[in-house]
Design an enzyme around this catalytic site. Structure first.
Site, PDB file in Angstrom:
ATOM      1  CG  HIS A  64      39.849  72.222  39.362  1.00 46.36           C
ATOM      2  ND1 HIS A  64      38.671  71.773  39.920  1.00 46.36           N
ATOM      3  CD2 HIS A  64      40.806  72.054  40.321  1.00 46.36           C
ATOM      4  CE1 HIS A  64      38.900  71.349  41.145  1.00 46.36           C
ATOM      5  NE2 HIS A  64      40.182  71.513  41.413  1.00 46.36           N
ATOM      6  CB  CYS A  80      40.622  68.289  40.557  1.00 40.54           C
ATOM      7  SG  CYS A  80      40.593  68.274  42.360  1.00 40.54           S
ATOM      8  CG  ASN A 116      38.655  71.721  44.791  1.00 45.86           C
ATOM      9  OD1 ASN A 116      38.070  70.946  44.038  1.00 45.86           O
ATOM     10  ND2 ASN A 116      39.968  71.708  44.939  1.00 45.86           N
TER      11      ASN A 116
END
Length: 328
Positions: free
Chosen positions: A255, A115, A285
């Site tokens: 994020h 990520c 996500n």
């Protein structure tokens, strides 16, 4: 040596058409909409079609970024794809994308930092341009997490979605562009977030399939604690390197992993939600795609004005983290 100032020239995003809602997940695993929203902030996520691979998502996002930057693919010198779901082990997804775009003179490689990958990619590409090695770079964060998600595991399947975000970067006026980067890793946390199967340690086999080693494993509580701490630390360090204060931030682009983690970052930086780009509820996500998709949406929504001061910050498997302070 005088470094060339580097910044974003154009953004683009692509998310698949299919929407997977919390209500649909209720029919797949033992969970419910209220539980998911309360603990994560996620209401729906996008799912790639069976025939779609990561390079396909990259391609659509890249076309928009190139158009917004006002350049053509054959002007690109470098393509970096940050992903943990490459089309295949090799050739790289970046090379597959290079061919799709017709970017014949561009060097191309993939980068694996989960990520945090998009910020890692920006740091790498900006150095090539700052030193005059290259003029234009295309940096993409993209993942098809639905392809590696175990939809019998209610702890992880509620979290992840698919998408791609792209930016073209190049020379900008001195007062604009990237002002600092903060990258880091803690390999001792590797076992907390991983896919064990398919590599040279555990090659694909009937055993690895039976043991479900080709799906995401996450120790949720431990990763949450790490994220809450490191997001604020990384953002603080990027601010320090840029010579900025918390009050200088016009927009935080974090994020999009969990609303509680984002809120902890806002509290640490003493920011209100109106100074944060949040699209977690729509997409979940998306790993490396989260930050660039959020950045592209901020641009689309008119939330970015030339001269705005942004902080992009993320964390991911590795464990890794990355942040950048930049002037739009």
């Amino acid at each position: 040596m005088n470094l060339i100032p580097v910044g974003v020239l154009g953004t683009g995003k692509y998310v698949p058409d299919r929407i997977l809602t919390n209500q649909e997940l209720e029919t797949m695993v033992e969970t419910n909409d209220e539980w998911i929203v309360t603990r994560t902030g996620i209401r729906e996520r996008r799912i790639a079609a069976e025939a779609q691979a990561t390079s396909d998502l990259c391609y659509e996002a890249s076309l928009i970024a190139l158009a917004n930057a006002g350049i053509t693919a054959d002007q690109l010198d470098l393509i970096i794809v940050s992903t943990i779901t490459p089309d295949m082990a090799f050739p790289s997804t970046a090379c597959i994308l290079q061919e799709k775009l017709g970017a014949k003179k561009a060097a191309a490689f993939d980068l694996s930092a989960a990520c945090s990958g998009f910020v890692y990619g920006l740091a790498n590409a900006s150095n090539f341009i700052a030193t005059g090695t290259y003029k234009y770079a295309l940096v993409i964060g993209a993942d098809c997490l639905s392809k590696i998600t175990d939809y019998t595991d209610r702890n992880t399947c509620i979290l992840f979605g698919d998408g791609a975000g792209a930016v073209v970067i190049g020379e900008v006026p001195e007062e604009r562009g990237f002002k600092s980067f903060e990258l880091g890793a803690d390999g001792t946390g590797g076992p907390l977030l991983k896919i064990e199967g398919g590599g040279s340690r555990n090659p694909a086999s009937q055993t690895s399939i039976d043991q479900r080693l080709h799906y995401i494993y996450m120790a949720g509580a431990e990763v949450f604690k790490f994220a809450v701490r490191i997001m604020g630390n990384a953002a603080d360090e990027a601010l320090r390197k840029a010579g900025w204060d918390k009050t200088d931030i016009d927009l935080l682009v974090p994020h999009q992993a969990n609303m509680r983690i984002i809120q902890a970052s806002l509290n640490r930086l003493e920011l209100t939600e109106d100074k944060c780009m949040i699209n977690l509820d729509k997409y979940g996500n998306m790993s490396a795609a989260s930050i660039p998709v959020a950045l592209a949406e901020a641009a689309e929504q008119g939330r970015l004005t030339e001269g705005d001061r942004l902080v992009l910050v993320g964390f991911g498997g590795g464990l890794t983290w990355g942040a950048t302070a930049m002037v739009w």
